[in-house]
Design a protein around this motif. Structure first.
Motif, mmCIF file in Angstrom:
data_model
loop_
_atom_site.group_PDB
_atom_site.id
_atom_site.type_symbol
_atom_site.label_atom_id
_atom_site.label_comp_id
_atom_site.label_asym_id
_atom_site.label_seq_id
_atom_site.Cartn_x
_atom_site.Cartn_y
_atom_site.Cartn_z
ATOM 1 N N SER A 130 6.226 -9.435 6.835
ATOM 2 C CA SER A 130 4.830 -9.900 6.739
ATOM 3 C C SER A 130 4.246 -10.242 8.096
ATOM 4 O O SER A 130 3.039 -10.120 8.313
ATOM 5 N N SER A 131 5.094 -10.673 9.020
ATOM 6 C CA SER A 131 4.582 -11.045 10.347
ATOM 7 C C SER A 131 4.044 -9.822 11.085
ATOM 8 O O SER A 131 3.247 -9.948 12.007
ATOM 9 N N TYR A 132 4.505 -8.649 10.682
ATOM 10 C CA TYR A 132 4.070 -7.410 11.338
ATOM 11 C C TYR A 132 2.996 -6.683 10.533
ATOM 12 O O TYR A 132 2.449 -5.690 10.987
ATOM 13 N N TRP A 133 2.747 -7.159 9.319
ATOM 14 C CA TRP A 133 1.815 -6.460 8.436
ATOM 15 C C TRP A 133 0.363 -6.750 8.833
ATOM 16 O O TRP A 133 -0.001 -7.895 9.099
ATOM 17 N N GLN A 134 -0.435 -5.702 8.890
ATOM 18 C CA GLN A 134 -1.872 -5.851 9.153
ATOM 19 C C GLN A 134 -2.611 -5.419 7.899
ATOM 20 O O GLN A 134 -2.147 -4.511 7.199
ATOM 21 N N ALA A 135 -3.747 -6.039 7.619
ATOM 22 C CA ALA A 135 -4.510 -5.704 6.410
ATOM 23 C C ALA A 135 -4.713 -4.191 6.309
ATOM 24 O O ALA A 135 -5.076 -3.531 7.282
ATOM 25 N N GLY A 136 -4.452 -3.644 5.132
ATOM 26 C CA GLY A 136 -4.609 -2.203 4.911
ATOM 27 C C GLY A 136 -3.344 -1.420 5.213
ATOM 28 O O GLY A 136 -3.241 -0.250 4.843
ATOM 29 N N GLY A 137 -2.387 -2.051 5.872
ATOM 30 C CA GLY A 137 -1.166 -1.352 6.276
ATOM 31 C C GLY A 137 -0.164 -1.210 5.134
ATOM 32 O O GLY A 137 -0.292 -1.836 4.078
ATOM 33 N N GLU A 138 0.835 -0.359 5.371
ATOM 34 C CA GLU A 138 1.861 -0.097 4.354
ATOM 35 C C GLU A 138 3.127 -0.878 4.636
ATOM 36 O O GLU A 138 3.392 -1.269 5.775
ATOM 37 N N LEU A 139 3.895 -1.050 3.578
ATOM 38 C CA LEU A 139 5.219 -1.655 3.662
ATOM 39 C C LEU A 139 6.156 -0.633 3.049
ATOM 40 O O LEU A 139 5.856 -0.078 1.996
ATOM 41 N N SER A 140 7.265 -0.357 3.700
ATOM 42 C CA SER A 140 8.201 0.595 3.106
ATOM 43 C C SER A 140 9.539 -0.103 2.873
ATOM 44 O O SER A 140 9.998 -0.879 3.703
ATOM 45 N N LEU A 141 10.124 0.170 1.702
ATOM 46 C CA LEU A 141 11.376 -0.490 1.325
ATOM 47 C C LEU A 141 12.468 0.538 1.121
ATOM 48 O O LEU A 141 12.247 1.557 0.462
ATOM 49 N N ASP A 142 13.626 0.245 1.660
ATOM 50 C CA ASP A 142 14.827 1.025 1.340
ATOM 51 C C ASP A 142 15.677 0.129 0.442
ATOM 52 O O ASP A 142 16.200 -0.898 0.892
ATOM 53 N N LEU A 143 15.770 0.518 -0.832
ATOM 54 C CA LEU A 143 16.474 -0.333 -1.799
ATOM 55 C C LEU A 143 17.987 -0.157 -1.737
ATOM 56 O O LEU A 143 18.730 -0.936 -2.343
ATOM 57 N N LEU A 144 18.436 0.865 -1.031
ATOM 58 C CA LEU A 144 19.892 1.054 -0.848
ATOM 59 C C LEU A 144 20.139 1.269 0.643
ATOM 60 O O LEU A 144 20.528 2.362 1.074
ATOM 61 N N PRO A 145 19.890 0.228 1.447
ATOM 62 C CA PRO A 145 19.916 0.420 2.898
ATOM 63 C C PRO A 145 21.277 0.898 3.386
ATOM 64 O O PRO A 145 22.319 0.449 2.911
ATOM 65 N N GLY A 146 21.211 1.812 4.325
ATOM 66 C CA GLY A 146 22.440 2.320 4.937
ATOM 67 C C GLY A 146 23.162 3.332 4.066
ATOM 68 O O GLY A 146 24.249 3.788 4.412
ATOM 69 N N ARG A 147 22.599 3.669 2.904
ATOM 70 C CA ARG A 147 23.268 4.623 2.022
ATOM 71 C C ARG A 147 22.313 5.766 1.686
ATOM 72 O O ARG A 147 21.096 5.580 1.669
ATOM 73 N N ASP A 148 22.878 6.922 1.411
ATOM 74 C CA ASP A 148 22.067 8.075 1.043
ATOM 75 C C ASP A 148 21.839 7.996 -0.472
ATOM 76 O O ASP A 148 22.712 8.368 -1.266
ATOM 77 N N ALA A 149 20.667 7.498 -0.867
ATOM 78 C CA ALA A 149 20.429 7.195 -2.275
ATOM 79 C C ALA A 149 20.544 8.443 -3.152
ATOM 80 O O ALA A 149 21.172 8.417 -4.223
ATOM 81 N N ALA A 150 19.964 9.551 -2.700
ATOM 82 C CA ALA A 150 19.996 10.772 -3.526
ATOM 83 C C ALA A 150 21.441 11.231 -3.730
ATOM 84 O O ALA A 150 21.841 11.591 -4.852
ATOM 85 N N ALA A 151 22.226 11.194 -2.667
ATOM 86 C CA ALA A 151 23.631 11.611 -2.778
ATOM 87 C C ALA A 151 24.395 10.673 -3.715
ATOM 88 O O ALA A 151 25.232 11.121 -4.516
ATOM 89 N N LEU A 152 24.087 9.380 -3.635
ATOM 90 C CA LEU A 152 24.740 8.408 -4.513
ATOM 91 C C LEU A 152 24.438 8.708 -5.979
ATOM 92 O O LEU A 152 25.324 8.650 -6.839
#
Ligand code: FDA
Length: 394
Positions: free
Chosen positions: A245-267
Motif C-alpha cells: 500500500s505504501s507504493y500504491w498510487q490511486a488508479g494503480g494495480e496490485l498484483s498477487l502471486d498466491l503461490l510465491p516461488g512456485r510454478d502454479a500451472a506446473a503444480l
C-alpha cells in the motif's frame, strides 16, 4: 504580558523522534523543552507492535524507506543504528526478542520503551510539558511558541509532531503547517501501511473470505513483498498488503502471486496427474487455504474430477494464481494507516542534522519528514536516527 519561558531548544511532539532529539540534546547540556498536546508521551509507541513495540529492524537499510530522495535517510541511519537503540533497550533491562524478518520486539509491554525515553530525558533534565495546545509559532531572533498554557522561546525549534495517521489519537499536520509557514516545501501526503479497498463486486467476494490468511508475494510497481495477506470485510490487509500500500498510487494495480516461488500451472498439472479423481476444490485445498480454494474452484474450474479437466484450463488458473491483478479503489485512510507517506520535503533539510536549509535553528524529524519506512520496525528506527541526528546538532 508575562515573559516567555526560555530554553535552548523547543521540541514540538513527545513521540519517538521528539523524545530522542530531546534526550540527546539534553544530555549534551542543552536546556530542552518538549511541548505536546496529548496528556501522555509516546502514545503511538504504546499501541505499536500490538502493544509490544517493534522498536527496530536489524536489517535496516536506506532501501527500506520511501522518500522523494532515497539517499536522504542514509546519513542519519548510519550514525544511529539498530544496534544503538538495542544497546539502550538492554541498558534499561528491557527483555526483547526477534520475531521474523529482523523485527525486534519487547517481550513485555511497549510502555517499557516510553519509560526508557522518559528516564533518558530526565537524565538530560528535559522539561517535558504535556497537555499544551500549540496556538502559534513565530520567529524573530528566536522562535516563540504560543500555547494555551504560556509562551516558550528558544533559538532552536524541532518539528516532531509526526504524520497524519490516526487522528483520533491526536495526529495533526502541525509540523507540515509550520514547515510551510517558514517556506519549506511539503510533498503530497497519503495514508501508508494501510489496508486497501475495492469496488463493490470485488469487495463482496473478499468479504466472503474475511479472516482467511495466505502467504503471497504482493507487487506494486517495482516493490515486492512476500508476507501474509489477509482478506477482510473491507478488502485486503495483512503485512504483504500494508507494505504494498505504501507504493500504491490511486488508479494503480496490485498484483498477487498466491503461490510465491512456485510454478502454479506446473503444480496444478502435477496435482491432476497425482490425484485425477478429486474435485478441483480438493486439489486447490492442498495448495491454498480451504475457503480460498473453494472460491477459486467455484469461479475458475469446471465441476467434475480434475483428471477430466484440460491442461489449458489448469494453465489459465495457474496464470491467475501467479499473477492475480487487482485494482484497488482506495485505502482505509488515515484512520487505519500506520504511517503517512510524504511530508516535509527532504530537499529543504540537511541529511546530516535535519536542520532546514533556509531557516537556521529549525529542524524536522521523524514521520513529519518525507521518509516512510516499511512495516517491521523501520519507522521507529527512522524516528530514533533522525531524532538523534538533530539532537547531536542542537
Ligand atoms: P509520533 O506520532 O510518534 O509522535 C508525535 C507526537 O506529536 C505525539 O505525541 C502527538 O501527540 C504530538 N502532536 C501531534 N500533533 C500535535 C499538535 N498539534 N500539538 C502538539 N503536539 C502534537 N512503527 C514501528 O517502527 N514499529 C511498530 O511496531 C509500529 N507500530 C505501529 C502501530 C500503529 C497502530 C501505528 C499507528 C503506528 C505504528 N508504527 C510502528 C509507526 C510509528 O508509530 C511512527 O512511525 C512513529 O511513532 C513516528 O514517530 P514520531 O515521533 O515522528 O511521531
Amino acid at each position: 504580558m508575562t515573559r516567555p519561558m526560555e530554553s535552548d531548544v523547543i521540541v514540538l511532539g513527545a513521540g519517538a523522534a521528539g523524545l530522542m532529539a530531546a534526550l540527546t540534546a539534553g544530555q549534551r547540556g542543552r536546556r530542552v523543552t518538549v511541548l505536546d498536546h496529548a496528556a501522555e508521551a509516546g502514545r503511538k509507541i504504546l499501541i505499536s507492535g500490538g502493544g509490544r513495540c517493534n522498536f527496530t529492524n536489524r536489517d535496516t537499510d536506506a532501501g527500506c524507506f520511501l522518500s522523494g530522495n532515497p539517499h536522504f535517510a542514509k546519513s542519519a541511519l548510519a550514525r544511529f543504528r539498530p544496534a544503538d537503540i538495542l544497546a539502550l533497550v538492554e541498558r534499561h533491562g528491557i527483555a526483547w526478542h526477534e520475531k521474523t524478518l529482523g523485527q525486534l520486539f519487547c517481550d513485555g509491554s511497549a510502555r517499557a520503551v516510553v519509560d526508557l525515553l522518559r528516564a533518558e530525558c530526565d537524565a538530560g533534565a528535559v522539561d517535558l510539558r504535556l497537555s499544551h495546545r500549540i496556538t502559534g509559532v513565530t520567529k524573530a531572533d528566536r522562535f516563540t511558541v504560543a500555547t494555551d498554557r504560556g509562551t516558550f522561546s528558544a533559538p532552536a525549534l524541532v518539528l516532531a509532531t509526526g504524520g497524519l495517521s490516526i487522528p483520533k489519537m491526536g495526529a495533526t499536520g502541525l509540523s507540515h503547517d509550520i514547515a510551510r509557514q517558514f517556506g519549506l516545501r511539503v510533498t503530497p501526503t497519503a495514508p501508508a501501511l494501510v489496508p486497501l479497498t475495492f469496488d463493490a463486486a470485488t469487495g463482496a467476494w473478499m468479504r466472503d473470505l474475511a479472516g482467511v490468511s495466505v502467504e503471497v508475494e504482493a507487487r506494486c510497481g517495482r516493490a515486492r513483498f512476500r508476507e501474509a495477506l489477509l482478506f477482510t470485510h473491507r478488502g485486503l490487509s495483512g503485512p504483504a498488503i500494508l507494505q504494498a500500500s505504501s507504493y500504491w498510487q490511486a488508479g494503480g494495480e496490485l498484483s498477487l502471486d498466491l503461490l510465491p516461488g512456485r510454478d502454479a500451472a506446473a503444480l496444478l498439472r502435477a496435482a491432476k496427474r497425482q490425484r485425477p479423481r478429486v474435485a478441483g476444490q480438493t486439489m486447490l485445498g492442498g495448495l491454498l487455504p480451504q475457503r480460498l480454494a473453494q472460491m477459486l474452484a467455484a469461479h475458475h474450474l469446471p465441476d467434475g474430477p480434475v483428471g477430466e479437466m484440460p491442461d489449458v484450463v489448469l494453465n489459465r488458473l495457474g496464470q491467475l494464481l501467479s499473477r492475480w491483478v487487482l485494482t484497488p479503489t482506495g485505502t482505509e485512510g488515515y484512520a487505519k494507516a500506520e504511517v503517512t507517506r510524504g511530508g516535509i520535503d527532504t530537499r529543504d533539510l540537511s541529511s546530516a542534522t535535519m536542520e532546514a536549509r533556509g531557516v537556521p535553528g529549525l529542524y524536522a524529524v521523524g514521520e513529519a519528514v518525507d521518509v516512510t519506512g516499511w512495516l517491521g520496525g523501520y519507522n521507529f528506527q527512522w524516528a530514533w536516527a533522525s531524532g538523534h541526528a538533530a539532537g547531536r546538532a542542537l
